[in-house]
Design a protein around this motif. Structure first.
Motif, mmCIF file in Angstrom:
data_model
loop_
_atom_site.group_PDB
_atom_site.id
_atom_site.type_symbol
_atom_site.label_atom_id
_atom_site.label_comp_id
_atom_site.label_asym_id
_atom_site.label_seq_id
_atom_site.Cartn_x
_atom_site.Cartn_y
_atom_site.Cartn_z
ATOM 1 N N LEU A 82 0.829 -1.207 0.000
ATOM 2 C CA LEU A 82 0.000 0.000 0.000
ATOM 3 C C LEU A 82 0.866 1.261 0.000
ATOM 4 C CD1 LEU A 82 -2.712 -1.166 2.553
ATOM 5 C CD2 LEU A 82 -3.053 -0.740 0.105
ATOM 6 N N LYS A 83 1.961 1.216 0.742
ATOM 7 C CA LYS A 83 2.868 2.364 0.774
ATOM 8 C C LYS A 83 3.525 2.569 -0.583
ATOM 9 C CE LYS A 83 6.752 4.321 3.357
ATOM 10 N NZ LYS A 83 7.706 4.103 4.487
ATOM 11 N N ALA A 84 3.936 1.469 -1.235
ATOM 12 C CA ALA A 84 4.567 1.576 -2.555
ATOM 13 C C ALA A 84 3.600 2.131 -3.588
ATOM 14 C CB ALA A 84 5.077 0.196 -2.995
ATOM 15 N N LEU A 85 2.301 1.939 -3.344
ATOM 16 C CA LEU A 85 1.270 2.460 -4.246
ATOM 17 C C LEU A 85 0.794 3.856 -3.827
ATOM 18 C CD1 LEU A 85 -0.804 -0.845 -4.620
ATOM 19 C CD2 LEU A 85 0.571 0.246 -6.405
ATOM 20 N N ASP A 86 1.507 4.446 -2.874
ATOM 21 C CA ASP A 86 1.218 5.823 -2.406
ATOM 22 C C ASP A 86 -0.181 5.945 -1.806
ATOM 23 O OD1 ASP A 86 3.729 6.567 -3.341
ATOM 24 O OD2 ASP A 86 2.969 7.171 -5.309
ATOM 25 N N GLN A 87 -0.622 4.925 -1.097
ATOM 26 C CA GLN A 87 -1.949 4.971 -0.487
ATOM 27 C C GLN A 87 -1.812 5.286 1.005
ATOM 28 O OE1 GLN A 87 -4.560 4.738 -2.715
ATOM 29 N NE2 GLN A 87 -2.775 4.670 -4.090
ATOM 30 N N PRO A 88 -2.624 6.209 1.532
ATOM 31 C CA PRO A 88 -2.481 6.680 2.923
ATOM 32 C C PRO A 88 -3.223 5.812 3.934
ATOM 33 C CG PRO A 88 -4.180 7.935 1.824
ATOM 34 C CD PRO A 88 -3.662 6.960 0.795
ATOM 35 N N ILE A 89 -3.196 4.525 3.764
ATOM 36 C CA ILE A 89 -3.917 3.626 4.663
ATOM 37 C C ILE A 89 -3.014 2.457 5.039
ATOM 38 C CG2 ILE A 89 -6.194 4.206 3.730
ATOM 39 C CD1 ILE A 89 -6.050 1.515 2.195
ATOM 40 N N ALA A 90 -3.433 1.711 6.068
ATOM 41 C CA ALA A 90 -2.689 0.521 6.479
ATOM 42 C C ALA A 90 -3.613 -0.401 7.251
ATOM 43 C CB ALA A 90 -1.491 0.912 7.342
ATOM 44 N N PHE A 91 -3.318 -1.712 7.189
ATOM 45 C CA PHE A 91 -4.071 -2.685 7.970
ATOM 46 C C PHE A 91 -3.564 -2.684 9.410
ATOM 47 C CE2 PHE A 91 -4.797 -4.601 3.732
ATOM 48 C CZ PHE A 91 -6.178 -4.714 3.793
ATOM 49 N N GLY A 92 -4.527 -2.770 10.343
ATOM 50 C CA GLY A 92 -4.184 -2.826 11.754
ATOM 51 C C GLY A 92 -4.515 -4.169 12.352
ATOM 52 N N GLU A 93 -4.962 -4.163 13.604
ATOM 53 C CA GLU A 93 -5.233 -5.396 14.331
ATOM 54 C C GLU A 93 -6.583 -5.992 13.944
ATOM 55 O OE1 GLU A 93 -3.031 -6.852 16.350
ATOM 56 O OE2 GLU A 93 -1.675 -5.239 15.669
ATOM 57 N N PRO A 94 -6.720 -7.316 14.080
ATOM 58 C CA PRO A 94 -8.014 -7.953 13.788
ATOM 59 C C PRO A 94 -9.075 -7.513 14.790
ATOM 60 C CG PRO A 94 -6.484 -9.541 14.735
ATOM 61 C CD PRO A 94 -5.688 -8.311 14.460
ATOM 62 N N LEU A 95 -10.311 -7.358 14.289
ATOM 63 C CA LEU A 95 -11.416 -6.924 15.144
ATOM 64 C C LEU A 95 -12.440 -8.030 15.371
ATOM 65 C CD1 LEU A 95 -11.961 -3.348 13.631
ATOM 66 C CD2 LEU A 95 -10.706 -3.962 15.699
ATOM 67 N N SER A 96 -12.644 -8.886 14.383
ATOM 68 C CA SER A 96 -13.614 -9.976 14.527
ATOM 69 C C SER A 96 -13.321 -11.069 13.522
ATOM 70 C CB SER A 96 -15.037 -9.457 14.321
ATOM 71 O OG SER A 96 -15.961 -10.542 14.312
ATOM 72 N N LYS A 97 -13.523 -12.337 13.956
ATOM 73 C CA LYS A 97 -13.378 -13.482 13.051
ATOM 74 C C LYS A 97 -14.731 -13.991 12.588
ATOM 75 C CE LYS A 97 -10.499 -16.737 14.014
ATOM 76 N NZ LYS A 97 -9.757 -17.832 14.694
ATOM 77 N N GLU A 98 -15.798 -13.394 13.042
ATOM 78 C CA GLU A 98 -17.144 -13.890 12.774
ATOM 79 C C GLU A 98 -17.743 -13.236 11.532
ATOM 80 O OE1 GLU A 98 -18.135 -16.357 14.645
ATOM 81 O OE2 GLU A 98 -16.277 -16.127 15.799
ATOM 82 N N ILE A 99 -18.795 -13.861 11.015
ATOM 83 C CA ILE A 99 -19.589 -13.242 9.948
ATOM 84 C C ILE A 99 -20.283 -12.027 10.553
ATOM 85 C CG2 ILE A 99 -21.526 -13.533 8.378
ATOM 86 C CD1 ILE A 99 -19.197 -15.147 7.466
ATOM 87 N N GLN A 100 -20.065 -10.868 9.952
ATOM 88 C CA GLN A 100 -20.613 -9.649 10.546
ATOM 89 C C GLN A 100 -20.858 -8.611 9.455
ATOM 90 O OE1 GLN A 100 -18.548 -8.628 14.088
ATOM 91 N NE2 GLN A 100 -19.542 -6.637 14.338
ATOM 92 N N LYS A 101 -21.971 -7.919 9.567
ATOM 93 C CA LYS A 101 -22.299 -6.862 8.619
ATOM 94 C C LYS A 101 -21.816 -5.529 9.178
ATOM 95 C CE LYS A 101 -25.969 -5.526 5.435
ATOM 96 N NZ LYS A 101 -27.330 -5.861 4.971
ATOM 97 N N VAL A 102 -20.966 -4.843 8.410
ATOM 98 C CA VAL A 102 -20.379 -3.581 8.843
ATOM 99 C C VAL A 102 -20.528 -2.571 7.710
ATOM 100 C CG1 VAL A 102 -18.323 -2.424 9.745
ATOM 101 C CG2 VAL A 102 -18.697 -4.855 10.226
ATOM 102 N N SER A 103 -21.180 -1.461 8.008
ATOM 103 C CA SER A 103 -21.365 -0.391 7.007
ATOM 104 C C SER A 103 -21.969 -0.926 5.714
ATOM 105 C CB SER A 103 -20.038 0.315 6.728
ATOM 106 O OG SER A 103 -19.502 0.882 7.907
ATOM 107 N N GLY A 104 -22.924 -1.840 5.848
ATOM 108 C CA GLY A 104 -23.647 -2.342 4.683
ATOM 109 C C GLY A 104 -22.977 -3.489 3.950
ATOM 110 N N ILE A 105 -21.796 -3.930 4.390
ATOM 111 C CA ILE A 105 -21.078 -5.027 3.740
ATOM 112 C C ILE A 105 -20.937 -6.175 4.737
ATOM 113 C CG2 ILE A 105 -18.961 -5.753 2.579
ATOM 114 C CD1 ILE A 105 -18.462 -2.824 1.884
#
Length: 865
Positions: free
Chosen positions: A549-572
């Motif tokens: 992501l950094k090599a592609l100049d994107q201002p984001i990064a993956f952090g820590e896991p939040l859930s391993k379960e099936i879960q609907k978040v923000s419509g997805i």
């Protein structure tokens, strides 16, 4: 494929003419057997006289391995000359003895040669070119034997027109086991490949006897139509290919076309009057008949009687056609006839085109590979070209070929529209072949899914693939190693983060080279979709994807896991998700000419995708989410790599590929063993490992008791690095008498560089279909021993100076007089095979100097039999 139900009786009103069989008698026999003159039993004289007394055996060929002929008989005679003398003396008016020999060069293949003036072997004729020239110079009859990968399939049956005049037979079945199931799918498909490559071959079945059961091993026979049982007539009939291979010793098959018998070549016919009659005894009905052409199944019939008749006038539309019949009886016995060929007298042909890729869209390039022959006795100059159905010229090449020769041709061309989906191959103005490819809409997508980094939920993307494909797009999976060529013509690359599946972290880290490929793909206009998940993978793995992501100049990064379960978040709906620093659950960006989409979780697993139809519509223009079509079940070989096993997945690529090529499906185990997981498995492969739970032991026990098969391997106790106690617990639970020893195999004479690199060369007679010509290499292995092992079958052992040593110094090795390396045991309705080392790693599995692959294949076949 067309299928018809035919209920046929003797009183058919349709009368077919089979006058072409007048003057010919039908004989049954065996063209492949061995005696003590090589690696069989008894003498040729004994074999011929034994076969005379076997019902439904009119002829026997003794075909001992020629490399044994270097050693003369005790009386000084040449072995092949002695076989010929025995054949002449044992022939009678009702039985014919045939002399031959078998050329064996595993890797190339094995071939029988009959009634030649002299003999050759793999030392004098080390390759196919040399052997073909030897056969041609002597103008003698030859046969391709048991064409399977274990022995060799003759350079994929590369066509040699000069040899085609004399190599006129091929085994469609082989084996001397009493059950008589000698026609295997692998052998049948190899025979079809030989036909497609241009060879004119008569089908046979050989018992390949190595025991004193010549002709009596089973009911499998070679059937021959011949004027008489005289040697000259039988050899001529075999050369004319008037044969069929049958697992039944009395089935009568008459197959003809345009008044010519099976095996005939008919020239310049505009149509073929094809006739087939099959006659069996009243208690042995026919179940199914299939007519094959060069394109595959032409027609298929269900049958319910002991007599079957079929007749059809078939238009001939190309310069090279052939048809043959496959018959299945109700008891499972099979019959395969020799084809009838219809050819142009121009004697210039195209064989078996391969078109890749076969699923394209306009603007993409396809490659056509095929063989072209000139069978004339003069050099010829001509054109080969490809057109579409409307006559548009796609590609062409001028050929200048010497007499009686064949060449490989490669033509590349670009697809312009859906009108290019039908490809017509021509030699000058003669239509030679028709191939079809899938040409999709120009707006369709080529999508690449990464499976090379132990990506999350690798085996749970079936709905995604089915949905993409049915929507007119194409989804390709990158497997084993990610390569720059994987990105050719791709529009979208889906990159799931790794999960906890797999064992070695190195495989999961996105290396700099892979980052560079992906960066280049996006810069040139590709779309990259990265999928997060909720799995607790290491920081090093996550950081490697953040580096992309950094090599592609994107201002984001993956952090820590939040859930391993099936879960609907923000419509997805996600199948687990993690923190996406700098964004919410979805991020979109650009780089160069391309697009980047990052999800904090995985919306495309089989568990989650059904809830994300709107997302699929936006990304891939699909109309609906569909479940995959049920495919025919292929037996699964599950390889454990989740318990610190002897070899990790990245060292078992050749083994996995080989299993797939043997008609099975290889899968790797990354999760704990369970009854549910093992319910779909045929063979479970457990190499030396540790940390199995009691629940896993019990799951394997139940799997075995339910008919599952086990392949267990140990390893040397050098530095106390093996786990024989762990592995022997499995053997104890299933009731096996085999045990893995806590020792190290060494051999100071038969080794490949060090005493612990042992060469195994002793293979006792067993049910294993393995005949050694070289050795099996064992790197740092252990021995086996038995506990009241009367039911144990020994497959391989050391020789007189192979030793068992207590390398770890713990005095825990069990002493044994016989140094066993491989053994098997039948327990109830299942089997277990045990080896003192996994001999199938990428280090040594395909090394040409050993037979590790062949031996492993024979173990797998024994387990499956």
């Amino acid at each position: 494929m067309k299928r018809f139900l035919l209920v046929l009786t003797v009183l058919l009103c349709v009368s077919l003419s089979y006058g072409q069989f007048e003057g010919l008698n039908l004989y049954f026999g065996n063209l492949h057997s061995h005696t003590s003159y090589s690696d069989g039993q008894k003498t040729p004289e004994y074999a011929y006289n034994f076969a005379k007394e076997v019902p439904q055996i009119d002829f026997l060929a003794v075909t001992d391995h020629a490399h044994y002929f270097k050693q003369l008989l005790p009386d000084g005679r040449d072995k092949f000359e002695a076989i010929k003398k025995a054949a002449r003396e044992s022939t009678s008016g009702t039985f014919l003895s045939i002399a031959g020999f078998e050329w064996t060069a595993t890797g190339w293949g094995h071939m029988n040669i009959y009634e030649s003036p002299d003999w050759t072997d793999r030392n004098e004729s080390p390759d196919l070119n040399t052997l073909y020239s030897w056969i041609e110079s002597r103008k003698v009859l030859a046969q391709f034997n048991h064409p399977i990968s274990m022995f060799g399939i003759f350079d994929d049956f590369k066509y040699y027109p000069k040899a085609d005049k004399y190599v006129n037979l091929i085994e469609v079945g082989n084996g001397n086991w009493s059950v008589g199931d000698t026609i295997s799918p692998e052998m049948f498909n190899a025979v079809r490949l030989a036909f497609a490559k241009g060879w004119h071959l008569g089908t046979t079945i050989g018992q390949d006897n190595h025991k004193a059961n010549w002709g009596a091993a089973n009911d499998s026979r070679t059937a021959v139509y011949s004027p008489s049982l005289k040697l000259e007539d039988i050899l001529n009939s075999l050369m004319e290919r008037r044969t069929y291979g049958a697992e039944d010793n009395n089935v009568v098959v008459r197959f003809s076309g345009n008044g010519k018998t099976l095996g005939s070549i008919i020239y310049d016919a505009k149509s073929l009057d094809l006739h087939l009659t099959v006659e069996e005894t009243e208690d042995d009905p026919i179940k199914e008949v299939i007519i094959y052409s060069k394109y595959g199944i032409y027609k298929s019939f269900d049958a319910t009687s002991n007599i079957f008749e079929y007749s059809e006038k078939i238009p001939i539309n190309s310069s090279y056609e052939y048809f043959f019949a496959y018959i299945l009886e109700a008891d499972g016995q099979e019959v395969v006839t020799t084809p009838i060929w219809v050819q142009s007298s121009s004697n210039k042909y195209v064989y078996n085109p391969s078109i890749k890729p076969g699923n394209v869209k306009p603007g993409e390039t396809v490659v056509a590979k095929f063989a072209v022959s000139n069978l004339n006795n003069t050099a010829e100059k001509f054109w080969v070209y490809i057109k579409n159905a409307e006559g548009r010229l796609l590609a062409s090449e001028e050929m200048e070929m010497p007499p009686i020769s064949a060449e490989e041709v490669v033509l590349k061309f670009e697809i312009e529209s859906v009108k290019d989906n039908k490809l017509l191959f021509y030699v000058n103005h003669e239509l030679a072949y028709i191939s079809n490819i899938t040409v999709r809409s120009a707006s369709s997508l080529n999508i690449l899914l990464d499976k090379t980094h132990d990506n999350f939920s690798m085996n749970s993307r079936k709905v995604l693939k089915a949905t993409i494909d049915i929507s007119g797009h194409k989804l390709t999976e990158a497997e084993r190693i990610l390569k720059p060529s994987d990105f050719n013509d791709k529009d979208i690359f889906i990159l799931p983060l790794p999960g906890t599946e797999g064992f070695f972290e190195k495989l999961k880290i996105l290396q700099e080279a892979h980052q560079g490929m992906i960066k280049d793909f996006v810069a040139k206009g590709g779309t990259l979709i990265i999928l997060g998940n909720g799995e607790p993978v290491s920081r090093a793995i996550v950081d490697s994807y953040n580096a992309l992501l950094k090599a592609l100049d994107q201002p984001i990064a993956f952090g820590e896991p939040l859930s391993k379960e099936i879960q609907k978040v923000s419509g997805i709906t996600f199948d687990g998700y993690r923190e996406l620093i700098g964004a919410g659950t979805l991020y979109e960006g650009t780089y160069g000419n391309g697009r980047i989409i990052v999800f904090s979780g995985d919306p495309f697993t089989d568990k989650a995708i059904i809830e994300n139809s709107e997302l699929l519509r936006e990304l891939f223009s699909v109309d609906e989410v569909v479940a995959p079509t049920e495919e025919p079940k292929i037996p699964v070989v599950l390889i454990d790599v989740a318990h610190g096993n002897d070899y990790s997945r990245d060292k078992l690529n050749d083994f996995s590929s080989a299993i797939d090529s043997w008609g099975l499906r290889s899968e790797f185990l990354y999760d704990p063993l369970s009854e549910e997981l093992l319910s779909e498995v045929e063979i479970l492969v457990l190499t030396d490992g540790s940390n199995y739970t009691e629940e896993e032991y019990q799951a394997v026990k139940k799997f075995f008791q339910s008919g599952g098969k086990l392949l267990l391997t140990g390893k040397s106790d050098f530095r106390n690095g093996s786990h024989p106690g762990v592995m022997n617990r499995f053997l104890e639970l299933i009731g096996s008498h085999i045990r893995i020893n806590d020792d190290q195999l060494v051999d100071y004479t038969d080794n490949y560089g060090a005493p612990y690199k042992v060469e195994i060369r002793t293979f006792p007679k067993s049910e294993l279909s393995f005949v050694s010509e070289k050795k099996v290499d064992v790197y740092s292995g252990c021995s086996l021993y038995t506990v009241d092992g009367s039911e144990v079958e020994i497959f391989a052992k050391g020789d007189e100076d192979t030793e068992s040593t207590d390398a770890d110094g713990n005095n825990d090795a069990v002493p044994s007089k016989t140094i066993i390396f491989a053994a098997g045991e039948k327990i109830g309705n299942s089997k277990v095979a045990v080896l003192g080392k996994a001999i199938f790693s990428d280090y040594d599995f395909t090394y040409p100097g050993n037979e590790n692959k062949l031996f492993t294949k024979s173990i797998i076949e024994w387990l499956m039999k």
